[in-house]
Design an enzyme around this catalytic site. Sequence first.
Site, short mmCIF file in Angstrom:
data_model
loop_
_atom_site.label_atom_id
_atom_site.label_comp_id
_atom_site.label_asym_id
_atom_site.label_seq_id
_atom_site.Cartn_x
_atom_site.Cartn_y
_atom_site.Cartn_z
N ASP A 84 77.45 30.86 1.79
CA ASP A 84 76.52 29.77 1.51
C ASP A 84 75.81 29.92 0.16
OD1 ASP A 84 75.29 27.39 2.33
OD2 ASP A 84 73.56 28.45 3.15
N HIS A 210 70.80 20.35 4.39
CA HIS A 210 70.23 21.67 4.14
C HIS A 210 68.73 21.62 4.45
CE1 HIS A 210 73.42 23.99 1.85
NE2 HIS A 210 74.01 22.85 2.15
N VAL A 233 70.64 25.69 9.10
CA VAL A 233 69.34 26.21 9.55
C VAL A 233 69.24 27.69 9.17
CG1 VAL A 233 67.86 26.68 11.54
CG2 VAL A 233 69.33 24.65 11.54
O1 G3H Z 1 71.85 26.59 3.45
C1 G3H Z 1 70.97 26.94 4.25
C2 G3H Z 1 69.98 26.02 4.77
O2 G3H Z 1 69.78 24.98 3.89
C3 G3H Z 1 68.77 26.67 5.35
O3 G3H Z 1 67.57 26.02 5.05
O4 G3H Z 1 66.12 27.92 5.68
O5 G3H Z 1 65.16 25.71 5.21
O6 G3H Z 1 66.51 26.05 7.26
P1 G3H Z 1 66.25 26.44 5.86
ZN ZN Z 2 70.65 25.31 1.88
#
Ligand code: G3H
Ligand code: ZN
Length: 295
Positions: A84, A210, A233
Amino acid sequence: MPLIPTADLVRDASSAGTAVAAFNVITLEHVEAVVQGADDAAAPVVIQISENAVKFRTGLLLPLARAAAAVAQTAGVGVALHLDHVTDPDLLHQAADAGFSSAMFDAGAAAYPDNLARTGEAVEWAHANGLWLEAELGYVGGKPDAPASAHAAGVRTDPAEARQFVRDTGVDALAVAVGSSHAMTTRTAALDHELIGELAAAVPVPLVLHGSSGVPDEELARAVDAGMRKINVGTALNVAYTRSVRQALDSDTAMVDPRKYLAGARSAMADEVSRLLRTIGTAALKPAAQGRSAS
Ligand code: G3H
Ligand code: ZN
């Protein structure tokens, strides 16, 4: 069971009119919690390792990736492994040999031409190496002075630009800026559901949300209903983890065995995973969601 390709999970979710949930992991306890939560909810899941998590793990991708693949083997549901928020092509190039079936290449903070060029190169490499590639388009017209990052307050993805971006890069999925922000510890984000619908109609690939930790359940359900097909998440798990550890250490200042406080943290994260999977996985099936679709 063996790892499942992310593309298969997203395709199945799309066919069902719902979304697959993807959780970011940092520690082995995160990995175990995601698999436990997925098993509890009887729902497939994506485990994500971000470039920042790799940096935290002393720059090494393989130890956590191998652990994730090993824990996934124990799952009774399909588990995919996704790299990611990659900005470094060298890290992307490690993905194919480390068990990943997909990656998100993140040039979303760059100006459009730069994002287009760098994402196009990433797609070319990914497809030549069997990877499904997600990218981000968050620099939206109207903010010419600031190279804006997706999910910053006020930034939105433009549907016409998104259509062009997908066509010109060949990406398999698109992360869009529709009102969520990364790293929120309160669930107070309000999404632009009309825009989600417009984006879903404009691009032929699945949309990715995201920063979903900051999005309330009802907003998540509506986002899936409007066309989001992958829900990312991360922070919500860290909130559950840290709250549990803090409570355990506060309640017993003599506690020193990490197993005592990490067991609770792992269990708290697993509960959050299964709760979110149930919310997301059934979003399109609830009568309220059907009502929204019809309106
Ligand atoms: O790529 C990962 C997500 O966008 C996580 O975002 O930590 O705000 O849930 P968050
Ligand atoms: Zn993200």
